[in-house]
Write an enzyme that holds these catalytic residues in place. Structure first.
Site, PDB file in Angstrom:
ATOM      1  N   LYS A   1     -21.626 -83.455  73.604  1.00  0.00           N
ATOM      2  CA  LYS A   1     -20.339 -82.899  74.063  1.00  0.00           C
ATOM      3  C   LYS A   1     -19.747 -81.959  73.015  1.00  0.00           C
ATOM      4  O   LYS A   1     -19.332 -80.846  73.319  1.00  0.00           O
ATOM      5  CB  LYS A   1     -19.327 -84.037  74.350  1.00  0.00           C
ATOM      6  CG  LYS A   1     -19.820 -85.092  75.315  1.00  0.00           C
ATOM      7  CD  LYS A   1     -18.785 -86.199  75.523  1.00  0.00           C
ATOM      8  CE  LYS A   1     -18.431 -86.986  74.278  1.00  0.00           C
ATOM      9  NZ  LYS A   1     -19.510 -87.880  73.790  1.00  0.00           N
TER      10      LYS A   1
ATOM     11  N   ARG B   1     -27.511 -87.191  62.762  1.00  0.00           N
ATOM     12  CA  ARG B   1     -26.393 -86.239  62.842  1.00  0.00           C
ATOM     13  C   ARG B   1     -25.705 -86.038  61.492  1.00  0.00           C
ATOM     14  O   ARG B   1     -25.433 -86.992  60.778  1.00  0.00           O
ATOM     15  CB  ARG B   1     -25.355 -86.733  63.853  1.00  0.00           C
ATOM     16  CG  ARG B   1     -24.082 -85.887  63.811  1.00  0.00           C
ATOM     17  CD  ARG B   1     -23.217 -86.096  65.002  1.00  0.00           C
ATOM     18  NE  ARG B   1     -22.686 -87.436  65.104  1.00  0.00           N
ATOM     19  CZ  ARG B   1     -21.925 -87.848  66.103  1.00  0.00           C
ATOM     20  NH1 ARG B   1     -21.619 -87.019  67.090  1.00  0.00           N
ATOM     21  NH2 ARG B   1     -21.477 -89.081  66.138  1.00  0.00           N
TER      22      ARG B   1
ATOM     23  N   ARG C   1     -21.298 -89.537  59.770  1.00  0.00           N
ATOM     24  CA  ARG C   1     -20.111 -90.281  60.204  1.00  0.00           C
ATOM     25  C   ARG C   1     -20.313 -91.780  59.987  1.00  0.00           C
ATOM     26  O   ARG C   1     -21.377 -92.304  60.260  1.00  0.00           O
ATOM     27  CB  ARG C   1     -19.831 -89.979  61.682  1.00  0.00           C
ATOM     28  CG  ARG C   1     -18.893 -88.802  61.853  1.00  0.00           C
ATOM     29  CD  ARG C   1     -18.797 -88.328  63.274  1.00  0.00           C
ATOM     30  NE  ARG C   1     -18.513 -89.378  64.254  1.00  0.00           N
ATOM     31  CZ  ARG C   1     -18.347 -89.141  65.549  1.00  0.00           C
ATOM     32  NH1 ARG C   1     -18.430 -87.898  66.009  1.00  0.00           N
ATOM     33  NH2 ARG C   1     -18.109 -90.123  66.385  1.00  0.00           N
TER      34      ARG C   1
ATOM     35  N   ARG D   1     -20.321 -98.695  70.453  1.00  0.00           N
ATOM     36  CA  ARG D   1     -19.764 -97.521  71.144  1.00  0.00           C
ATOM     37  C   ARG D   1     -20.434 -97.332  72.508  1.00  0.00           C
ATOM     38  O   ARG D   1     -19.771 -96.951  73.480  1.00  0.00           O
ATOM     39  CB  ARG D   1     -19.936 -96.265  70.277  1.00  0.00           C
ATOM     40  CG  ARG D   1     -18.974 -96.241  69.091  1.00  0.00           C
ATOM     41  CD  ARG D   1     -19.428 -95.310  67.980  1.00  0.00           C
ATOM     42  NE  ARG D   1     -19.504 -93.927  68.397  1.00  0.00           N
ATOM     43  CZ  ARG D   1     -20.296 -93.015  67.825  1.00  0.00           C
ATOM     44  NH1 ARG D   1     -21.087 -93.363  66.818  1.00  0.00           N
ATOM     45  NH2 ARG D   1     -20.286 -91.791  68.248  1.00  0.00           N
TER      46      ARG D   1
ATOM     47  N   ARG E   1     -11.055 -91.081  78.274  1.00  0.00           N
ATOM     48  CA  ARG E   1     -12.079 -92.123  78.125  1.00  0.00           C
ATOM     49  C   ARG E   1     -11.720 -93.403  78.846  1.00  0.00           C
ATOM     50  O   ARG E   1     -12.510 -94.353  78.823  1.00  0.00           O
ATOM     51  CB  ARG E   1     -12.230 -92.456  76.651  1.00  0.00           C
ATOM     52  CG  ARG E   1     -13.300 -91.685  75.935  1.00  0.00           C
ATOM     53  CD  ARG E   1     -13.043 -91.953  74.482  1.00  0.00           C
ATOM     54  NE  ARG E   1     -14.197 -92.180  73.692  1.00  0.00           N
ATOM     55  CZ  ARG E   1     -14.732 -91.223  72.919  1.00  0.00           C
ATOM     56  NH1 ARG E   1     -14.295 -90.000  72.964  1.00  0.00           N
ATOM     57  NH2 ARG E   1     -15.725 -91.525  72.130  1.00  0.00           N
TER      58      ARG E   1
END
Ligand code: AP5
Ligand code: MG
Length: 218
Positions: free
Chosen positions: A13, A126, A159, A170, A87
């Site tokens: 996203k 990431r 992160r 998550r 969300r």
């Protein structure tokens, strides 16, 4: 153009919102990036959000909705792409009410579909620029120099919520609390589903194709 990007953690996203923002001059509103900025600046909101984010849980709706209201007020007439909001169904309803007050309509909600094992693989590789939110991946989309942003030369970091146990949480939170939002927009005829397992460039191509079709249909 007013868009929402929905999809699980790691679906791409943020990557695609950045591309679209630059291409169309619309504002990328990423609730995750905004919250991380609040935490870095040590604001009250940042302090309130910290524990939830570290555990991979959602920050309470009322805090997020107030933050989004401020972002919408700051837009003037510009379009936006929301990445990471809404969300929960309560957030989607609050957004509808805010947009109605402004006389604005959503053009499209894009659902990014990627299987869980690929999400885990993407998140473990990431690296992000904490200042701008620009996203890289050491496997699929590496920076020219390891650990350095191509654009502004700033340092890249991983992160804290990309640890495997937090990623698992998550993914559960997404299935329980955000999948109902997918149905909320499907029922309103606004949803377009995208196979987001392909390369970044191919997903951008699909996305632009879907948006062109949407415009032609209007
Ligand atoms: P947030 O920052 O929004 O995290 P998220 O939704 O879990 O999504 P991610 O940012 O992890 O994934 P992404 O889809 O943006 O993927 P990306 O483009 O980076 O939220 C963090 C936390 O904040 C939440 O847990 C919550 O606590 C709180 N929060 C935020 N919004 C909230 C809300 N509305 N309500 C309540 N709480 C909220 O890509 C992932 C990786 O894959 C990158 O390395 C990228 O380079 C790579 N990649 C991207 N596309 C491709 C591709 N096509 N092929 C291969 N690799 C790719
Ligand atoms: Mg993101």
């Amino acid at each position: 153009m007013r868009l929402i990007f929905l999809g699980p953690p790691g679906a791409g996203k943020g990557t695609q919102a950045q591309v679209l923002g630059e291409r169309f001059g619309i504002v990328q509103i990423s609730t995750g990036d905004l919250l991380r900025r609040h935490r870095a600046e040590g604001t009250e909101l940042g302090k309130a959000a910290e524990g939830y984010m570290q555990r991979g849980e959602l920050v309470p709706d009322e805090l997020i909705i107030a933050m989004i209201e401020r972002e919408l007020d700051a837009l003037g007439g510009r379009g936006f792409v929301m990445d990471g909001f809404p969300r929960t169904v309560a957030q989607a309803e609050a957004l509808d009410a805010s947009l109605a007050r402004k006389g604005w309509a959503l053009d499209r909600v894009i659902l990014f579909r990627v299987p869980d094992d690929e999400l885990v693989r993407r998140l473990s590789a990431r690296w992000v620029n904490p200042r701008t939110g620009r996203v890289y991946n050491t496997i699929t989309n590496p920076p020219r120099t390891a650990g350095i942003d191509d654009e502004d030369g700033g340092p890249l970091v991983q992160r804290e919520d990309d640890r495997p146990e937090t990623v698992a949480r998550r993914l559960r939170v997404y299935a329980e609390q955000t999948l109902p939002v997918v149905e909320y927009y499907r029922a309103r005829g606004l949803l377009t589903e995208l196979d987001a397992t392909r390369s970044v460039g191919e997903v951008t191509h699909e996305l632009l194709h879907a948006l062109r079709q949407e415009r032609a249909a209007q």
